[in-house]
Design a protein around this motif. Structure first.
Motif, PDB file in Angstrom:
ATOM      1  N   TYR A 241     -10.985  -3.165   9.123  1.00  0.00           N
ATOM      2  CA  TYR A 241     -10.932  -4.081   7.986  1.00  0.00           C
ATOM      3  C   TYR A 241     -11.793  -3.654   6.794  1.00  0.00           C
ATOM      4  O   TYR A 241     -11.776  -4.315   5.754  1.00  0.00           O
ATOM      5  CB  TYR A 241     -11.362  -5.483   8.422  1.00  0.00           C
ATOM      6  CG  TYR A 241     -10.479  -6.094   9.478  1.00  0.00           C
ATOM      7  CD1 TYR A 241      -9.122  -6.292   9.247  1.00  0.00           C
ATOM      8  CD2 TYR A 241     -10.996  -6.471  10.715  1.00  0.00           C
ATOM      9  CE1 TYR A 241      -8.301  -6.853  10.214  1.00  0.00           C
ATOM     10  CE2 TYR A 241     -10.187  -7.037  11.690  1.00  0.00           C
ATOM     11  CZ  TYR A 241      -8.840  -7.223  11.439  1.00  0.00           C
ATOM     12  OH  TYR A 241      -8.036  -7.777  12.395  1.00  0.00           O
ATOM     13  N   GLY A 242     -12.557  -2.585   6.935  1.00  0.00           N
ATOM     14  CA  GLY A 242     -13.451  -2.177   5.868  1.00  0.00           C
ATOM     15  C   GLY A 242     -14.595  -3.168   5.705  1.00  0.00           C
ATOM     16  O   GLY A 242     -14.785  -4.077   6.510  1.00  0.00           O
ATOM     17  N   GLY A 296     -13.081   3.087   3.836  1.00  0.00           N
ATOM     18  CA  GLY A 296     -12.420   2.871   2.557  1.00  0.00           C
ATOM     19  C   GLY A 296     -11.005   2.354   2.711  1.00  0.00           C
ATOM     20  O   GLY A 296     -10.304   2.672   3.680  1.00  0.00           O
ATOM     21  N   ARG A 297     -10.572   1.537   1.754  1.00  0.00           N
ATOM     22  CA  ARG A 297      -9.218   0.959   1.750  1.00  0.00           C
ATOM     23  C   ARG A 297      -8.395   1.604   0.649  1.00  0.00           C
ATOM     24  O   ARG A 297      -8.858   1.725  -0.487  1.00  0.00           O
ATOM     25  CB  ARG A 297      -9.253  -0.539   1.471  1.00  0.00           C
ATOM     26  CG  ARG A 297     -10.281  -1.360   2.236  1.00  0.00           C
ATOM     27  CD  ARG A 297      -9.887  -1.631   3.655  1.00  0.00           C
ATOM     28  NE  ARG A 297     -10.339  -0.560   4.540  1.00  0.00           N
ATOM     29  CZ  ARG A 297     -10.046  -0.480   5.823  1.00  0.00           C
ATOM     30  NH1 ARG A 297      -9.258  -1.369   6.374  1.00  0.00           N
ATOM     31  NH2 ARG A 297     -10.515   0.491   6.562  1.00  0.00           N
ATOM     32  N   MET A 298      -7.181   2.004   0.946  1.00  0.00           N
ATOM     33  CA  MET A 298      -6.262   2.482  -0.075  1.00  0.00           C
ATOM     34  C   MET A 298      -5.156   1.456  -0.252  1.00  0.00           C
ATOM     35  O   MET A 298      -4.516   1.036   0.720  1.00  0.00           O
ATOM     36  CB  MET A 298      -5.681   3.846   0.316  1.00  0.00           C
ATOM     37  CG  MET A 298      -6.731   4.943   0.503  1.00  0.00           C
ATOM     38  SD  MET A 298      -7.735   5.254  -0.973  1.00  0.00           S
ATOM     39  CE  MET A 298      -6.525   6.029  -2.047  1.00  0.00           C
ATOM     40  N   VAL A 299      -4.943   1.041  -1.499  1.00  0.00           N
ATOM     41  CA  VAL A 299      -3.968   0.002  -1.797  1.00  0.00           C
ATOM     42  C   VAL A 299      -3.070   0.466  -2.949  1.00  0.00           C
ATOM     43  O   VAL A 299      -3.301   1.525  -3.539  1.00  0.00           O
ATOM     44  CB  VAL A 299      -4.674  -1.318  -2.183  1.00  0.00           C
ATOM     45  CG1 VAL A 299      -5.513  -1.846  -1.025  1.00  0.00           C
ATOM     46  CG2 VAL A 299      -5.546  -1.139  -3.438  1.00  0.00           C
ATOM     47  N   GLU A 300      -2.104  -0.352  -3.290  1.00  0.00           N
ATOM     48  CA  GLU A 300      -1.173   0.013  -4.359  1.00  0.00           C
ATOM     49  C   GLU A 300      -1.452  -0.782  -5.625  1.00  0.00           C
ATOM     50  O   GLU A 300      -1.624  -2.004  -5.586  1.00  0.00           O
ATOM     51  CB  GLU A 300       0.267  -0.232  -3.907  1.00  0.00           C
ATOM     52  CG  GLU A 300       1.318   0.258  -4.905  1.00  0.00           C
ATOM     53  CD  GLU A 300       2.731   0.110  -4.394  1.00  0.00           C
ATOM     54  OE1 GLU A 300       3.563  -0.431  -5.142  1.00  0.00           O
ATOM     55  OE2 GLU A 300       3.001   0.532  -3.249  1.00  0.00           O
ATOM     56  N   PRO A 309     -10.826  -2.427  -3.280  1.00  0.00           N
ATOM     57  CA  PRO A 309     -12.160  -2.981  -3.511  1.00  0.00           C
ATOM     58  C   PRO A 309     -12.998  -3.064  -2.239  1.00  0.00           C
ATOM     59  O   PRO A 309     -12.477  -3.327  -1.160  1.00  0.00           O
ATOM     60  CB  PRO A 309     -11.860  -4.386  -4.058  1.00  0.00           C
ATOM     61  CG  PRO A 309     -10.541  -4.744  -3.445  1.00  0.00           C
ATOM     62  CD  PRO A 309      -9.767  -3.450  -3.376  1.00  0.00           C
ATOM     63  N   GLU A 310     -14.294  -2.832  -2.402  1.00  0.00           N
ATOM     64  CA  GLU A 310     -15.248  -3.081  -1.326  1.00  0.00           C
ATOM     65  C   GLU A 310     -15.549  -4.580  -1.283  1.00  0.00           C
ATOM     66  O   GLU A 310     -15.138  -5.346  -2.156  1.00  0.00           O
ATOM     67  CB  GLU A 310     -16.530  -2.289  -1.561  1.00  0.00           C
ATOM     68  CG  GLU A 310     -16.354  -0.786  -1.659  1.00  0.00           C
ATOM     69  CD  GLU A 310     -16.030  -0.132  -0.325  1.00  0.00           C
ATOM     70  OE1 GLU A 310     -16.185  -0.795   0.725  1.00  0.00           O
ATOM     71  OE2 GLU A 310     -15.601   1.032  -0.340  1.00  0.00           O
ATOM     72  N   LEU A 311     -16.299  -5.002  -0.283  1.00  0.00           N
ATOM     73  CA  LEU A 311     -16.608  -6.410  -0.097  1.00  0.00           C
ATOM     74  C   LEU A 311     -17.193  -7.056  -1.343  1.00  0.00           C
ATOM     75  O   LEU A 311     -16.785  -8.155  -1.735  1.00  0.00           O
ATOM     76  CB  LEU A 311     -17.601  -6.583   1.060  1.00  0.00           C
ATOM     77  CG  LEU A 311     -18.200  -7.987   1.177  1.00  0.00           C
ATOM     78  CD1 LEU A 311     -17.165  -8.960   1.697  1.00  0.00           C
ATOM     79  CD2 LEU A 311     -19.436  -7.997   2.044  1.00  0.00           C
TER      80      LEU A 311
END
Length: 632
Positions: A241-242, A296-300, A309-311
């Motif tokens: 979940y990051g 890290g999260r990769m999104v569109e 975004p981080e927390l």
């Protein structure tokens, strides 16, 4: 100067930007054993060299970009580097840590650190190789986003760059390496003031452990990585979940900053939490080089796959401005990164401006829950256009002009991160005493123990000062070594994380907020040598195997303590006063929960204990006996 220690390249590059003179800054092995590297190394250089009484944008300000001995050695989560300077945001010393590939490639080019003095006469980018330092005209790069400028430079090189916000000297502009950020304290603004758009580094040298330990070190690394992957925080929660995994428990425990920190819970938290991000929007995981966690999260965004975004960003651009549109946060996060601005500070400024408008103190067009003009406001801040010119000056400045100081959420001029401390009072103490301002990490991140793992009575004052000090010292040492602070998570027993309500966990929680536990932690804080390695903190043996230095828990902790006190001494030289260790009245005087009078930060009582436990005097000044012990 060279070095007999492993892990170091043995050279610190000094560049006078005004004269273009290149030299080697003297940093000895004795210095390395005392200060290790990273932010502590930088603090030592700045303490010795920085002129007092100058402005952050004065050409006499110095920027130190530094690595640690673990950087480049394949240790887990070891691609970190640090940037330290006089902050335009706080007026004190700031240190900003970053992932990306620049630290690794700087060492490959033969240097442990860079000391930048003076100011370039023209817009410039600098190329560092094993053989030379080359100045290039940056006129064509000026105005480009952080991604664009990196794409237009050597693909093989490590890079640090600024965006338009740094060029325009927005006081919370950051420095970027790949898609990671040295975001806090305005280090990008100082680079912009020196007319530096980018620095690249490239080489093929290697940072190696001392010869006699190399085989043992390889085995140790495998064991260390296995430990990280097995732990429920670094092996499961963060990869799955990051950092956004924490948003839901923050709401549950009333520490999720909501409506400019007025509340600690947000009704629409499920729409914006880490689980929702992972289930509905996650494209893939990504992480820094040498990191087994991959948080890290990769999104569109607009058809492009970008860093999510981080927390901190997620929380402060949702709950804290009363916005439940997660996809808009992805867009704003991307825009902020491209423009080169700290997301935490920008979000804090917007929330405060919204409350000023709500209370009739400043008609600025910003309203809680209204999001159609946020992208426009972000752009205006980066370019200091219209209303953005004032917003770019930060919450502290706005409160001095328009009022609202009692709910101006900052410490030392730096906007707070997303944990509202009225539900975790130890974290509130940390925010106030943090050397660089309202930073959750320099604060010691004791919320980890108060809420996320041990649940050690978040409203109790007992053992909060002592635990904050221990945590700060260990985190300082970890950062100085060149490793991500997440690599310290396994110091919390995994069984406590998995079963926080188990009988054993409950007993530990009870013990941790007893005076006997505080006495034990204080004893740990005071010892200078303790001939054990502590398996839960593998960094200790890792540093010993890499460098060849004798290292144990006491020595490692003391390096962090030395660094924290050195930064404090630097701030005192820069004009720090006891009143600077403060929080706004909303957090110290107003209970967050009407039926819980303890739901506010008892800051003065906590500070008194903290100063005493730190062996500082009643005014928060390190005592001479302590400085002698630390070799300062």
């Amino acid at each position: 100067m060279g070095t007999e220690l492993g892990g170091y390249m043995g050279k610190v590059l000094q560049i006078n930007l005004s004269s273009r003179e290149i030299s080697e800054y003297p940093f000895s092995d004795e210095d390395r054993e005392k200060y290790l590297g990273g932010k502590i190394m930088a603090a030592k250089i700045l303490y010795d060299e920085l002129k007092v009484g100058i402005d952050a944008f004065d050409q006499d300000n110095i920027v130190v970009v530094s690595t640690g001995p673990m950087t480049g050695t394949n240790a887990p989560s070891s691609s970190r580097f640090n940037i330290s300077t006089l902050s335009p945001q706080t007026g004190f010393l700031t240190s900003s840590n970053c992932g990306g590939n620049f630290g690794l490639m700087l060492k490959k080019s033969g240097y442990d650190a860079i000391v930048l003095r003076g100011k370039c006469k023209e817009k410039t980018w600098i190329e560092i190789t094993e053989e030379d330092v080359i100045y290039h005209d940056a006129t064509e790069l000026w105005g480009q986003s952080t991604t664009e400028v990196q794409e237009n430079l050597n693909k093989k090189a490590g890079k640090i760059v600024i965006g338009p916000a740094g060029e325009n000297m927005v006081i919370h502009a950051g420095v970027f390496s790949q898609d990671r950020t040295a975001g806090r304290g305005g280090v990008g603004a100082v680079m912009g003031s020196k007319n530096i758009k980018a620095i690249t580094a490239y080489g093929k040298l290697k940072a190696l452990p001392v010869e006699k330990n190399r085989d043992e070190y390889k085995k140790y690394i495998k064991k260390w990585i296995k430990m990280i992957k097995k732990h429920p925080l670094t092996g499961s929660q963060l990869p799955k979940y990051g950092t956004a995994a924490l948003l839901k428990p923050m709401h549950k425990h009333h520490i999720l900053a909501t409506k400019n920190f007025k509340y600690g819970t947000y009704d629409d938290y499920e729409k914006v939490c880490g689980e929702t991000l992972a289930e509905k929007h996650l494209i893939k995981n990504k992480g820094c080089i040498t990191c087994p966690i991959q948080c890290g999260r990769m999104v569109e965004v607009d058809g492009n796959v970008v860093k999510g975004p981080e927390l901190e960003t997620l929380s402060l651009l949702t709950a804290n401005i009363e916005n439940s549109n997660l996809e808009q946060v992805f867009k704003w996060n991307y825009e902020l990164d491209e423009l080169g601005m700290d997301t935490i500070t920008t979000a804090g400024i917007i929330a405060f401006a919204m409350e000023l408008n709500e209370k009739g103190l400043w008609d600025n067009g910003l309203e809680f829950g209204k999001i159609d003009n946020i992208s426009e406001i972000i752009h205006k801040i980066a370019y200091k256009e219209g209303i953005g010119e004032e917003l770019a000056k930060g919450v502290k400045w706005l409160s001095e002009k328009y009022g609202g100081k009692e709910y101006a959420i900052h410490s030392k001029g730096m906007e707070l991160s997303a944990y509202t401390p009225r539900g975790a009072v130890g974290q509130g103490l940390g925010y106030a005493v943090s050397n660089r301002g309202g930073c959750h990490l320099n604060a010691g991140y004791i919320v980890l123990f108060e809420i996320f793992t041990f649940n050690m009575n978040p409203f109790s004052k007992v053992n909060k000062a002592e635990m904050t000090i221990l945590s700060q010292n260990l985190m300082e040492a970890c950062s100085a070594g060149g490793q991500c602070l997440f690599s310290l998570y396994p110091m919390v027993p995994g069984f406590v994380v998995k079963n926080p309500t188990s009988p054993v966990a409950k007993v530990l929680n009870f013990i941790l907020t007893r005076h006997i536990a505080a006495a034990v932690v204080q004893w740990l804080n005071k010892i200078k040598h303790m001939a054990i390695k502590v398996p839960m903190i593998p960094h200790i043996k890792g540093v010993e195997l890499v460098t060849g230095m004798k290292m144990d828990f006491g020595r490692y902790k003391t390096i962090g303590e030395r660094g924290y006190n050195l930064e404090k001494l630097m701030n005192i030289k820069l004009g720090w006063k006891p009143d600077d260790d403060s929080l706004p009245e909303r957090l110290t005087d107003v209970p967050q929960e009407k039926d819980n009078v303890k739901s506010k930060v008892p800051l003065e009582a906590l500070k008194k204990k903290y100063y005493k436990s730190r062996r500082w005097d009643k005014e928060g000044i390190p005592k001479k006996r302590l400085l002698n012990k630390l070799g300062l």
